[in-house]
Design a protein around this motif. Structure first.
Motif, PDB file in Angstrom:
ATOM      1  N   ARG A 135       8.048   2.392  18.631  1.00 26.61           N
ATOM      2  CA  ARG A 135       8.693   1.702  17.508  1.00 26.61           C
ATOM      3  C   ARG A 135       8.588   2.531  16.219  1.00 26.61           C
ATOM      4  O   ARG A 135       9.568   2.692  15.480  1.00 26.61           O
ATOM      5  N   GLN A 136       7.409   3.079  15.962  1.00 27.10           N
ATOM      6  CA  GLN A 136       7.223   3.856  14.743  1.00 27.10           C
ATOM      7  C   GLN A 136       7.999   5.173  14.791  1.00 27.10           C
ATOM      8  O   GLN A 136       8.569   5.597  13.780  1.00 27.10           O
ATOM      9  N   ALA A 137       8.030   5.801  15.946  1.00 26.79           N
ATOM     10  CA  ALA A 137       8.778   7.054  16.088  1.00 26.79           C
ATOM     11  C   ALA A 137      10.260   6.821  15.825  1.00 26.79           C
ATOM     12  O   ALA A 137      10.930   7.638  15.180  1.00 26.79           O
ATOM     13  N   SER A 138      10.772   5.705  16.313  1.00 28.75           N
ATOM     14  CA  SER A 138      12.173   5.367  16.091  1.00 28.75           C
ATOM     15  C   SER A 138      12.450   5.164  14.604  1.00 28.75           C
ATOM     16  O   SER A 138      13.449   5.659  14.072  1.00 28.75           O
ATOM     17  N   ARG A 139      11.554   4.467  13.919  1.00 32.18           N
ATOM     18  CA  ARG A 139      11.716   4.236  12.479  1.00 32.18           C
ATOM     19  C   ARG A 139      11.618   5.534  11.695  1.00 32.18           C
ATOM     20  O   ARG A 139      12.299   5.714  10.676  1.00 32.18           O
ATOM     21  N   ALA A 140      10.771   6.451  12.160  1.00 28.40           N
ATOM     22  CA  ALA A 140      10.573   7.725  11.463  1.00 28.40           C
ATOM     23  C   ALA A 140      11.659   8.742  11.801  1.00 28.40           C
ATOM     24  O   ALA A 140      11.723   9.810  11.181  1.00 28.40           O
TER      25      ALA A 140
ATOM     26  N   GLN B  15      -6.016  -4.288  15.777  1.00 26.53           N
ATOM     27  CA  GLN B  15      -4.680  -3.745  16.048  1.00 26.53           C
ATOM     28  C   GLN B  15      -3.952  -3.328  14.776  1.00 26.53           C
ATOM     29  O   GLN B  15      -3.237  -2.324  14.765  1.00 26.53           O
ATOM     30  N   ASP B  16      -4.123  -4.098  13.695  1.00 27.42           N
ATOM     31  CA  ASP B  16      -3.456  -3.738  12.439  1.00 27.42           C
ATOM     32  C   ASP B  16      -3.919  -2.374  11.947  1.00 27.42           C
ATOM     33  O   ASP B  16      -3.115  -1.552  11.482  1.00 27.42           O
ATOM     34  N   GLU B  17      -5.220  -2.112  12.046  1.00 25.67           N
ATOM     35  CA  GLU B  17      -5.777  -0.846  11.575  1.00 25.67           C
ATOM     36  C   GLU B  17      -5.364   0.313  12.477  1.00 25.67           C
ATOM     37  O   GLU B  17      -5.032   1.398  11.994  1.00 25.67           O
ATOM     38  N   VAL B  18      -5.372   0.081  13.776  1.00 23.03           N
ATOM     39  CA  VAL B  18      -4.915   1.128  14.707  1.00 23.03           C
ATOM     40  C   VAL B  18      -3.441   1.424  14.473  1.00 23.03           C
ATOM     41  O   VAL B  18      -3.018   2.597  14.510  1.00 23.03           O
ATOM     42  N   GLU B  19      -2.656   0.385  14.209  1.00 23.33           N
ATOM     43  CA  GLU B  19      -1.236   0.580  13.923  1.00 23.33           C
ATOM     44  C   GLU B  19      -1.057   1.480  12.706  1.00 23.33           C
ATOM     45  O   GLU B  19      -0.183   2.365  12.685  1.00 23.33           O
ATOM     46  N   ALA B  20      -1.887   1.292  11.679  1.00 26.66           N
ATOM     47  CA  ALA B  20      -1.802   2.121  10.475  1.00 26.66           C
ATOM     48  C   ALA B  20      -2.169   3.564  10.778  1.00 26.66           C
ATOM     49  O   ALA B  20      -1.524   4.500  10.290  1.00 26.66           O
ATOM     50  N   VAL B  21      -3.205   3.759  11.594  1.00 30.43           N
ATOM     51  CA  VAL B  21      -3.613   5.116  11.971  1.00 30.43           C
ATOM     52  C   VAL B  21      -2.490   5.799  12.742  1.00 30.43           C
ATOM     53  O   VAL B  21      -2.176   6.972  12.513  1.00 30.43           O
TER      54      VAL B  21
ATOM     55  N   GLU C  50      -0.334   9.289  11.817  1.00 31.36           N
ATOM     56  CA  GLU C  50      -0.095  10.435  12.699  1.00 31.36           C
ATOM     57  C   GLU C  50       1.399  10.668  12.941  1.00 31.36           C
ATOM     58  O   GLU C  50       1.869  11.809  12.970  1.00 31.36           O
ATOM     59  N   ILE C  51       2.154   9.594  13.108  1.00 36.02           N
ATOM     60  CA  ILE C  51       3.602   9.715  13.263  1.00 36.02           C
ATOM     61  C   ILE C  51       4.207  10.352  12.014  1.00 36.02           C
ATOM     62  O   ILE C  51       5.143  11.166  12.092  1.00 36.02           O
ATOM     63  N   SER C  52       3.665  10.024  10.841  1.00 32.40           N
ATOM     64  CA  SER C  52       4.159  10.615   9.591  1.00 32.40           C
ATOM     65  C   SER C  52       3.891  12.107   9.544  1.00 32.40           C
ATOM     66  O   SER C  52       4.713  12.876   9.027  1.00 32.40           O
TER      67      SER C  52
ATOM     68  N   GLY D  75       2.033   6.289   6.595  1.00 28.98           N
ATOM     69  CA  GLY D  75       1.420   5.232   7.393  1.00 28.98           C
ATOM     70  C   GLY D  75       1.548   3.883   6.720  1.00 28.98           C
ATOM     71  O   GLY D  75       1.756   2.860   7.382  1.00 28.98           O
ATOM     72  N   ALA D  76       1.438   3.879   5.381  1.00 32.80           N
ATOM     73  CA  ALA D  76       1.593   2.630   4.623  1.00 32.80           C
ATOM     74  C   ALA D  76       3.015   2.101   4.738  1.00 32.80           C
ATOM     75  O   ALA D  76       3.234   0.888   4.811  1.00 32.80           O
ATOM     76  N   GLN D  77       3.997   2.997   4.780  1.00 32.71           N
ATOM     77  CA  GLN D  77       5.387   2.567   4.920  1.00 32.71           C
ATOM     78  C   GLN D  77       5.673   2.017   6.312  1.00 32.71           C
ATOM     79  O   GLN D  77       6.406   1.036   6.460  1.00 32.71           O
ATOM     80  N   LEU D  78       5.094   2.638   7.320  1.00 35.66           N
ATOM     81  CA  LEU D  78       5.368   2.227   8.698  1.00 35.66           C
ATOM     82  C   LEU D  78       4.589   0.979   9.106  1.00 35.66           C
ATOM     83  O   LEU D  78       5.080   0.175   9.918  1.00 35.66           O
ATOM     84  N   ALA D  79       3.380   0.829   8.589  1.00 33.08           N
ATOM     85  CA  ALA D  79       2.533  -0.286   9.032  1.00 33.08           C
ATOM     86  C   ALA D  79       2.184  -1.273   7.918  1.00 33.08           C
ATOM     87  O   ALA D  79       1.786  -2.401   8.203  1.00 33.08           O
ATOM     88  N   GLY D  80       2.310  -0.844   6.665  1.00 38.79           N
ATOM     89  CA  GLY D  80       1.928  -1.693   5.547  1.00 38.79           C
ATOM     90  C   GLY D  80       0.744  -1.084   4.808  1.00 38.79           C
ATOM     91  O   GLY D  80      -0.193  -0.576   5.432  1.00 38.79           O
ATOM     92  N   SER D  81       0.779  -1.134   3.470  1.00 38.30           N
ATOM     93  CA  SER D  81      -0.285  -0.506   2.675  1.00 38.30           C
ATOM     94  C   SER D  81      -1.633  -1.166   2.908  1.00 38.30           C
ATOM     95  O   SER D  81      -2.665  -0.498   2.943  1.00 38.30           O
ATOM     96  N   GLY D  82      -1.638  -2.495   3.076  1.00 35.19           N
ATOM     97  CA  GLY D  82      -2.903  -3.197   3.311  1.00 35.19           C
ATOM     98  C   GLY D  82      -3.564  -2.731   4.597  1.00 35.19           C
ATOM     99  O   GLY D  82      -4.789  -2.525   4.642  1.00 35.19           O
ATOM    100  N   LYS D  83      -2.780  -2.542   5.647  1.00 37.88           N
ATOM    101  CA  LYS D  83      -3.327  -2.078   6.928  1.00 37.88           C
ATOM    102  C   LYS D  83      -3.852  -0.645   6.802  1.00 37.88           C
ATOM    103  O   LYS D  83      -4.894  -0.309   7.363  1.00 37.88           O
ATOM    104  N   MET D  84      -3.119   0.206   6.060  1.00 38.51           N
ATOM    105  CA  MET D  84      -3.550   1.594   5.906  1.00 38.51           C
ATOM    106  C   MET D  84      -4.840   1.677   5.118  1.00 38.51           C
ATOM    107  O   MET D  84      -5.752   2.429   5.476  1.00 38.51           O
TER     108      MET D  84
END
Length: 295
Positions: free
Chosen positions: A92-97, A138-144, A148-150, A231-240
């Motif tokens: 999902r993140q790769a597609s968005r990026a 999961q939220d924190e792993v999503e940010a990580v 990396e995707i970024s 990472g903040a854009q893809l997952a949210g600044s709070g999660k990052m």
């Protein structure tokens, strides 16, 4: 200091091999235009071939080397819900990026860490540690993963390779000029290159290499800030921010030195040592995110 010592040792080994090989092949004859003066054009071309050649070889084998050094196992078919979630999140993140689906891998380490590497944006590798999956939600792993995707989307591996190639070129170029000057002007050697040239070139290579590494490390620190923002854009600044705070509190187990600049977790060194750090202090990264995403 361990990384600096490794850097110096690596450069000594490279230069010794370089000097031996070029002497055996007679390359120095092409760099010496008249027997008394260097052909700077030939020298610059020679330095660029070596400088960029080594960097691009490292880039080409980066995924293979990363798997070997960390023991990362690529998820070909998910065996559990966690692996399935990892694949879906990265896809999902790769597609968005706007990049191709990377390989996703897990490596065994008690410390929370992750890295991305690879020669192509559409064929990269993203890996997370077992410690990251155990210690973060999961939220924190999503940010990580977004961080990396970024890195991949920003083309950081290619850019770092180009910068390293330029730096290597001028280190080789300038060290040989210094060696030639000492050999001919100070030691008054008028025929070929004597011992003074090889010793001086070796010392100059080490000194220039250390100074040049601060440029590469500065860029590496800047790319971490950009990847955090991504990472903040893809997952949210709070999660990052939460993920970085978790990294700050967790036990650190650095990646192998060859992979250190690709990981998300850095070291807690300050002062002059920051010149040789591939990552900014985590508190600086958190502050940067809070400034750009005020609550």
């Amino acid at each position: 200091m361990k990384r600096v010592a490794l850097f110096i040792g690596t450069n000594i080994a490279i230069l010794v091999v370089l000097l031996i090989v070029t002497s055996i092949l007679g390359v120095n004859n092409y760099l010496d235009e008249t027997g008394t003066g260097l052909n700077l054009t030939h020298l610059l071309i020679f330095a660029a071939i070596l400088g960029f050649g080594g960097s691009f070889i490292s880039l080409v084998i980066s995924k293979w080397m990363a798997k070997r050094l960390t023991g990362a196992k690529v998820i070909d078919r998910p065996n559990n819900e966690v692996e399935n979630w990892l694949l879906q999140t990265v896809r999902r993140q790769a597609s968005r990026a706007g990049i191709g689906m990377p390989e996703v891998a897990i490596f065994d380490s008690q410390a929370p860490n992750a890295f991305a590497t690879g020669m192509k944006r559409d064929a990269a590798l993203v890996a997370v540690s077992t410690g990251l999956l155990k210690n973060m939600n999961q939220d924190e792993v999503e940010a990580v993963l977004g961080h990396e995707i970024s890195h991949v989307a920003n083309g950081d591996m290619i850019t770092l390779t180009l910068i390293q190639g330029v730096v290597n070129t001028f280190v080789i170029f300038l060290s040989r000029i210094v060696g030639h000057f000492v050999d001919r002007v100070i030691l008054k050697n008028e025929e070929g290159h004597g011992l003074g040239f090889f010793v001086t070139t070796l010392v100059a290579q080490i000194v220039f290499g250390i100074l040049a590494s601060t440029i590469v490390m500065w860029f590496s620190r800047q790319r971490e800030f950009r990847a955090d923002a991504g990472g903040a854009q893809l997952a949210g600044s709070g999660k990052m921010i939460s993920a970085l705070e978790k990294l700050q509190k967790g036990a650190q187990e650095p990646l192998p030195d060859q992979m250190a600049s690709f990981g998300i977790n850095g070291k807690k060194d300050y002062g002059w040592k920051m010149l040789f750090m591939s990552h900014p202090p985590i508190e600086h990264r958190i502050e940067a995110l809070k400034r750009s995403n005020p609550q």
